[in-house]
Design a protein around this motif. Structure first.
Motif, short mmCIF file in Angstrom:
data_model
loop_
_atom_site.label_atom_id
_atom_site.label_comp_id
_atom_site.label_asym_id
_atom_site.label_seq_id
_atom_site.Cartn_x
_atom_site.Cartn_y
_atom_site.Cartn_z
N PRO A 5 0.84 -1.20 0.00
CA PRO A 5 0.00 0.00 0.00
C PRO A 5 0.88 1.26 0.00
CG PRO A 5 -0.24 -1.25 2.06
CD PRO A 5 0.70 -2.00 1.20
N ASP A 6 0.35 2.35 -0.51
CA ASP A 6 1.12 3.59 -0.63
C ASP A 6 1.68 4.06 0.70
OD1 ASP A 6 0.82 3.75 -3.35
OD2 ASP A 6 -0.95 5.04 -3.25
N TRP A 7 0.92 3.89 1.80
CA TRP A 7 1.39 4.42 3.08
C TRP A 7 2.64 3.70 3.58
CZ3 TRP A 7 1.99 1.40 7.33
CH2 TRP A 7 1.27 0.20 7.39
N MET A 8 2.98 2.53 3.05
CA MET A 8 4.16 1.79 3.48
C MET A 8 5.43 2.22 2.74
SD MET A 8 2.83 -2.08 4.16
CE MET A 8 4.32 -2.59 5.00
N ARG A 9 5.28 3.07 1.74
CA ARG A 9 6.44 3.54 0.98
C ARG A 9 7.05 4.76 1.69
NH1 ARG A 9 5.89 0.58 -3.39
NH2 ARG A 9 3.81 0.10 -4.15
N PRO A 10 8.35 4.71 1.97
CA PRO A 10 8.99 5.86 2.63
C PRO A 10 8.80 7.13 1.81
CG PRO A 10 10.48 3.99 2.56
CD PRO A 10 9.29 3.63 1.71
N PRO A 11 8.58 8.26 2.45
CA PRO A 11 8.34 9.51 1.73
C PRO A 11 9.59 10.11 1.10
CG PRO A 11 8.30 9.88 4.09
CD PRO A 11 8.45 8.40 3.89
N ARG A 12 10.76 9.56 1.43
CA ARG A 12 12.02 10.10 0.90
C ARG A 12 13.05 8.98 0.83
NH1 ARG A 12 10.88 11.19 5.82
NH2 ARG A 12 9.75 13.09 5.48
N ALA A 13 14.13 9.21 0.11
CA ALA A 13 15.17 8.18 -0.07
C ALA A 13 15.82 7.79 1.26
CB ALA A 13 16.22 8.67 -1.05
N GLU A 14 15.88 8.72 2.21
CA GLU A 14 16.51 8.45 3.50
C GLU A 14 15.64 7.60 4.42
OE1 GLU A 14 15.79 11.79 2.68
OE2 GLU A 14 17.67 12.10 1.64
N GLY A 15 14.43 7.31 4.00
CA GLY A 15 13.52 6.53 4.85
C GLY A 15 12.56 7.41 5.61
N TRP A 16 12.15 6.92 6.74
CA TRP A 16 11.16 7.61 7.57
C TRP A 16 11.83 8.47 8.64
CZ3 TRP A 16 6.17 6.87 6.07
CH2 TRP A 16 5.90 5.77 5.26
#
Length: 193
Positions: A5-16
């Motif tokens: 699901p989209d919410w499990m994808r980190p918002p940036r390359a560095e992670g959460w």
């Protein structure tokens, strides 16, 4: 294999980051952030674990001095990429009904009740991270054939690491972070034959 699901994808390359946890309403309860990665409590909790956490919370609440609060299911924002959720926390933070995390400087004691799936994190990763954040007291409770054994650690301020302060079975008496006297055998009901 199904797509994430989209919410499990980190918002940036560095992670959460720590603040991202407050924007993930779809995440399962008890989601932690360790080194920028989401950690989910996926296996069901054992009854033993729940009884220890509940009974210890109640016991510590009766002994905590004014200005100390004992709670559970709250994260601690250790830094920008770490926001673990201990089983129990003793804090001096003023009550704020909208608070979703505590700062390490407001935390007097952290307690983790070891589960099979959290054993490595509780015994090593969190032990190190809580010490690095300056949290003065850490208890790790192990299941010894349904009897709790409390491994107590105190922060050695010159080195910034935890020093073992004892392993307690049957009873636990400690002068810090406040006067604590516990009958550990009463934290769980006797096993049925």
């Amino acid at each position: 294999m199904t797509e994430l699901p989209d919410w499990m994808r980190p918002p940036r390359a560095e992670g959460w980051f720590a603040e991202d946890l407050d924007r993930l309403p779809e995440a399962p309860r008890h989601t932690e952030l360790i080194d920028g990665a989401l950690v989910f409590m996926m296996s069901p909790q054992r009854w033993w674990h729940g009884e220890i956490v509940t009974d210890l919370t109640l016991a510590l609440r009766t002994q905590a001095p004014a200005g100390c609060r004992v709670g559970r299911e709250m994260t601690i924002r250790l830094d920008a990429r770490n926001r673990p959720e201990p089983d129990l926390v003793v804090t001096t933070a003023p009550y704020d009904p909208d608070c979703t995390w505590f700062a390490p400087e407001d935390v007097q004691l952290v307690v983790e009740v070891v589960s099979p799936e959290s054993a490595h994190r509780d015994r090593t990763v969190k032990l190190r991270k809580y010490a690095e954040a300056g949290i003065r007291h850490y208890w790790c409770i192990e299941d010894e054939d349904t009897v709790p054994a409390v491994h107590v650690y105190e922060l050695d301020e010159p080195t910034g690491v935890y020093a073992p302060a004892g392993i307690f079975r049957g009873t636990l008496q400690r002068p810090v972070p406040f006067e604590i006297s516990l009958d550990l055998d009463k934290l769980t009901p006797p096993r049925s034959s």
